[in-house]
Enzyme design. Sequence first.
Site, PDB file in Angstrom:
ATOM      1  N   ALA A  71       0.852  -1.185   0.000  1.00 54.00           N
ATOM      2  CA  ALA A  71       0.000   0.000   0.000  1.00 54.00           C
ATOM      3  C   ALA A  71       0.885   1.232   0.000  1.00 54.00           C
ATOM      4  O   ALA A  71       2.042   1.158   0.424  1.00 54.00           O
ATOM      5  CB  ALA A  71      -0.880  -0.010   1.240  1.00 54.00           C
ATOM      6  N   GLY A 110       0.245  -5.167   0.537  1.00 53.43           N
ATOM      7  CA  GLY A 110      -0.771  -5.138  -0.516  1.00 53.43           C
ATOM      8  C   GLY A 110      -0.261  -5.726  -1.818  1.00 53.43           C
ATOM      9  O   GLY A 110      -1.039  -6.265  -2.614  1.00 53.43           O
ATOM     10  N   GLU A 113      -0.794  -9.242  -1.546  1.00 53.49           N
ATOM     11  CA  GLU A 113      -2.247  -9.488  -1.589  1.00 53.49           C
ATOM     12  C   GLU A 113      -2.753  -9.473  -3.033  1.00 53.49           C
ATOM     13  O   GLU A 113      -3.601 -10.271  -3.413  1.00 53.49           O
ATOM     14  CB  GLU A 113      -2.977  -8.452  -0.729  1.00 53.49           C
ATOM     15  CG  GLU A 113      -2.705  -8.672   0.767  1.00 53.49           C
ATOM     16  CD  GLU A 113      -3.432  -7.682   1.655  1.00 53.49           C
ATOM     17  OE1 GLU A 113      -3.136  -6.478   1.530  1.00 53.49           O
ATOM     18  OE2 GLU A 113      -4.284  -8.102   2.452  1.00 53.49           O
TER      19      GLU A 113
HETATM   20  N1  COA Z   1       4.581   3.413   0.283  1.00 55.10           N
HETATM   21  C1  COA Z   1       5.108   4.622   0.023  1.00 55.10           C
HETATM   22  N2  COA Z   1       6.434   4.827  -0.091  1.00 55.10           N
HETATM   23  C2  COA Z   1       7.236   3.758   0.056  1.00 55.10           C
HETATM   24  C3  COA Z   1       6.753   2.476   0.332  1.00 55.10           C
HETATM   25  C4  COA Z   1       5.354   2.320   0.448  1.00 55.10           C
HETATM   26  N3  COA Z   1       4.808   1.131   0.691  1.00 55.10           N
HETATM   27  N4  COA Z   1       7.791   1.627   0.441  1.00 55.10           N
HETATM   28  C5  COA Z   1       8.889   2.351   0.229  1.00 55.10           C
HETATM   29  N5  COA Z   1       8.562   3.642   0.005  1.00 55.10           N
HETATM   30  C6  COA Z   1       9.467   4.757  -0.312  1.00 55.10           C
HETATM   31  C7  COA Z   1      10.460   5.020   0.788  1.00 55.10           C
HETATM   32  O1  COA Z   1       9.922   5.918   1.737  1.00 55.10           O
HETATM   33  C8  COA Z   1      11.603   5.635   0.024  1.00 55.10           C
HETATM   34  O2  COA Z   1      11.251   6.965  -0.249  1.00 55.10           O
HETATM   35  P1  COA Z   1      12.372   8.098  -0.299  1.00 55.10           P
HETATM   36  O3  COA Z   1      13.307   7.681  -1.396  1.00 55.10           O
HETATM   37  O4  COA Z   1      11.620   9.340  -0.554  1.00 55.10           O
HETATM   38  O5  COA Z   1      13.019   8.060   1.057  1.00 55.10           O
HETATM   39  C9  COA Z   1      11.583   4.881  -1.299  1.00 55.10           C
HETATM   40  O6  COA Z   1      10.253   4.335  -1.416  1.00 55.10           O
HETATM   41  C10 COA Z   1      12.567   3.737  -1.386  1.00 55.10           C
HETATM   42  O7  COA Z   1      12.425   2.911  -0.245  1.00 55.10           O
HETATM   43  P2  COA Z   1      13.678   2.347   0.558  1.00 55.10           P
HETATM   44  O8  COA Z   1      13.152   1.645   1.738  1.00 55.10           O
HETATM   45  O9  COA Z   1      14.651   3.434   0.771  1.00 55.10           O
HETATM   46  O10 COA Z   1      14.275   1.338  -0.512  1.00 55.10           O
HETATM   47  P3  COA Z   1      14.843  -0.121  -0.302  1.00 55.10           P
HETATM   48  O11 COA Z   1      15.186  -0.602  -1.653  1.00 55.10           O
HETATM   49  O12 COA Z   1      15.865  -0.107   0.770  1.00 55.10           O
HETATM   50  O13 COA Z   1      13.631  -1.015   0.255  1.00 55.10           O
HETATM   51  C11 COA Z   1      11.399  -1.928   0.349  1.00 55.10           C
HETATM   52  C12 COA Z   1      12.499  -1.257  -0.524  1.00 55.10           C
HETATM   53  C13 COA Z   1      10.176  -2.025  -0.493  1.00 55.10           C
HETATM   54  C14 COA Z   1      11.869  -3.326   0.783  1.00 55.10           C
HETATM   55  C15 COA Z   1      11.159  -1.069   1.605  1.00 55.10           C
HETATM   56  O14 COA Z   1      10.939   0.261   1.199  1.00 55.10           O
HETATM   57  C16 COA Z   1       9.972  -1.500   2.404  1.00 55.10           C
HETATM   58  O15 COA Z   1      10.078  -2.402   3.200  1.00 55.10           O
HETATM   59  N6  COA Z   1       8.822  -0.823   2.212  1.00 55.10           N
HETATM   60  C17 COA Z   1       7.647  -1.031   3.000  1.00 55.10           C
HETATM   61  C18 COA Z   1       6.961  -2.295   2.620  1.00 55.10           C
HETATM   62  C19 COA Z   1       5.711  -2.465   3.444  1.00 55.10           C
HETATM   63  O16 COA Z   1       5.731  -2.400   4.635  1.00 55.10           O
HETATM   64  N7  COA Z   1       4.591  -2.695   2.761  1.00 55.10           N
HETATM   65  C20 COA Z   1       3.365  -2.869   3.412  1.00 55.10           C
HETATM   66  C21 COA Z   1       2.685  -1.560   3.552  1.00 55.10           C
HETATM   67  S1  COA Z   1       1.219  -1.732   4.498  1.00 55.10           S
END
Ligand code: COA
Length: 710
Positions: A71, A110, A113
């Site tokens: 999400a 999501g 999902e």
């Molecule tokens: N929604 C909005 N923004 C998101 C996001 C999300 N679900 N997941 C990552 N981002 C953003 C980060 O804030 C970051 O933004 P920035 O560059 O402005 O700081 C950018 O995307 C890159 O994320 P980052 O974590 O720095 O990259 P990464 O390659 O180290 O890791 C993920 C990528 C996807 C593994 C990690 O971002 C993550 O775990 N995200 C959350 C996943 C999650 O919890 N999903 C369920 C949501 S309910």
Amino acid sequence: MPASSSGTAAVAVRTRREGAVLVATIAHPPVNALSVEVRRGLLQAAEAADADPEIAALLLVGEGRGFIAGADIREFGKPPLPPSLPEVCNRIEACRKPVIAAIHGPALGGGLEVAMAAHYRVALADAKLGLPEVQLGLMPGSGGTQRAPRLMGLQPALELMLSGRHLDAQEALECGLVDRVAEGNDALAAGLAYALQLLATRAPVRRTGEGVLAADIESARATLKGIAADTAKKTRGLFSPLKIVEAVEAGLDLPFAEALRNERQLFLQCIDSPQRAGLVHAFFAEREVAKAPETRSAKPRPLASVGVVGGGTMGAGIAVAVLDAGLPVTMVERDEASLARGRANVEKVYDGLVKRGRMTPEAKAAVLARFAGSTSYDALAGADLVIEAVFEDMAVKHAVFAELDRVAKPGAVLATNTSYLDIDAIAAGISRPQDVIGLHFFSPANIMKLLEIVVPAKVSADVVATAFELAKKLKKVPVRAGVCDGFIGNRILARYRQAADYMMEDGASPYQIDEAVRAFGYPMGPYQVSDLAGGDIGWATRKRKAPTRDPRARYVQIADRICERGWFGQKTGRGYYLYPEGARTGVPDPEVLAIIDAERQRAGVQPRRFGADDILRRYLAAMVNEGANVVRERIALRPLDVDVTFLYGYGFPRFRGGPMKYADTIGLDRVLADIREFAQEDPLFWQPSPLLVELVTQGRNFDSLNHPAD
Ligand code: COA
């Protein structure tokens, strides 16, 4: 005939035909989060696939770094925009033609999902699949609690949702979450190949929601009961984990569609919880801290080899952290015996891993091959960065830096791990102050995530950028701090520890204080921490500060009385607590209570009762007030830097987002009112921070300072 969608959805999700397959490519950088445009695009793609008689299958694939990271976390707390994600997932599942998800990189929350709502799943080797919502105070809210158990089995699905763990492609295959793992790194090609094969074999539409949640309902109920009890115990005070169990349990009795509605209700409760707000704040704050101004304005210097001066606990911990990052380390100690001890301290860490089966002896040997020791500073001539971790004494530091100035190559970064000494003064003592920076590690340095990057006045921007680069390599969370006694963390700690000591003298026992702090969500209270760290450390600090202490300031001597007896905590078998026979958990000590009583009498204090709430109000008000001062003086760039410092270095409960976020949650006016009330007893200690007063007057909160550009 390319069939592309229109409007903004066309940007976020592109559709095109590949023979009889409609390919929907999610193209929403950086991580394909499911913002409203993506949801619309996916919905339109499902509809387009069903509507077009020439289309036989729909393939979902992500562009860029991964499938879908989940999400859009930035949308939480804002008014929802249609279509909702459950609607999108249900529409995908309802497709009358096979839907295939081709997964590479993250398919999280999501994103998974969506994949589970598809009918078939193929993953590339780099796929990371998980339902990490729990880490944000949430739960899967778009069918995850119902579809995951149907695909993987009840217990593995709950483990996935309650831990927030990511599975790799192979694990996902083994538990049934994906149907196959494909070779190569082209998700589109792998997805198309799979789709064509499914079409060739006339594979049917296969809806996850039509499967059963558990074959044996009664045994599933018993399993869930056990998991619920275990979760309640382990997740102390967290809201969403039990909601996850509740959603799955409801699915045992409800038809699928109703179970989804029930899940959504529970999800919305989680969305509304302050814990969700705290955890989402922590998520963004820990990413924000890494973007210090110098990381934008300057390029890091080369960082291929590191020197460490000092092989004590701290120096060895730092050496291990650097070795773990794959870099070579040269350690310098003053004589052979100290060097041998330093080497032994390093080896001990790896021996522990080998003993626990977490490292092979060969791997240990390979790591230690990158470790060299010397008693001569000349061995550091080639190092790109040297970190000094010697005794905390200005004269000793000056001597070390003079040597570094002599031997280090031009451009080498010279870092001190001091936790309170004036780094400007250390820098001023050598010919290249522009190369000197503070790297304040937390003990044990190879484990603790926090790294305060302390920026003295004369340091050049590329040195600061190099320090942030080091943090990234070491997988640490860097926080930029200014020079002052204690920097961000220890400076604030000193204040709330003082508030705790005042309460102790005024009537609360250390055990009560610890208990109140633990009930707030800390793993340990301040007196347990003191016993763990060693009371002698705080004692040394108090002695150091004695000459400059404001003579008008109240000074509680209880800790000194305890230290004078040689009771330094766990390592001496007693401190505030007793540790009979080397126990790691202490028990209250009546003799300590007697010392406290005697001190109260000596100080002429009439003890009074403190409830847990009184204790927390004072403890946190002292923390927040000093946090405000630290921000005001630009020691911390923003309130969020204070939050991250406390989440990663001091055990502040993550679900509360950090002290400044917590203050925003309860209201800054309330914090200020508390401080003014306490100031009636001790106006010198309880001086409201001018920043706090200013924000309250303006009706603003700390968060308004986190995004000055907004
Ligand atoms: N929604 C909005 N923004 C998101 C996001 C999300 N679900 N997941 C990552 N981002 C953003 C980060 O804030 C970051 O933004 P920035 O560059 O402005 O700081 C950018 O995307 C890159 O994320 P980052 O974590 O720095 O990259 P990464 O390659 O180290 O890791 C993920 C990528 C996807 C593994 C990690 O971002 C993550 O775990 N995200 C959350 C996943 C999650 O919890 N999903 C369920 C949501 S309910």
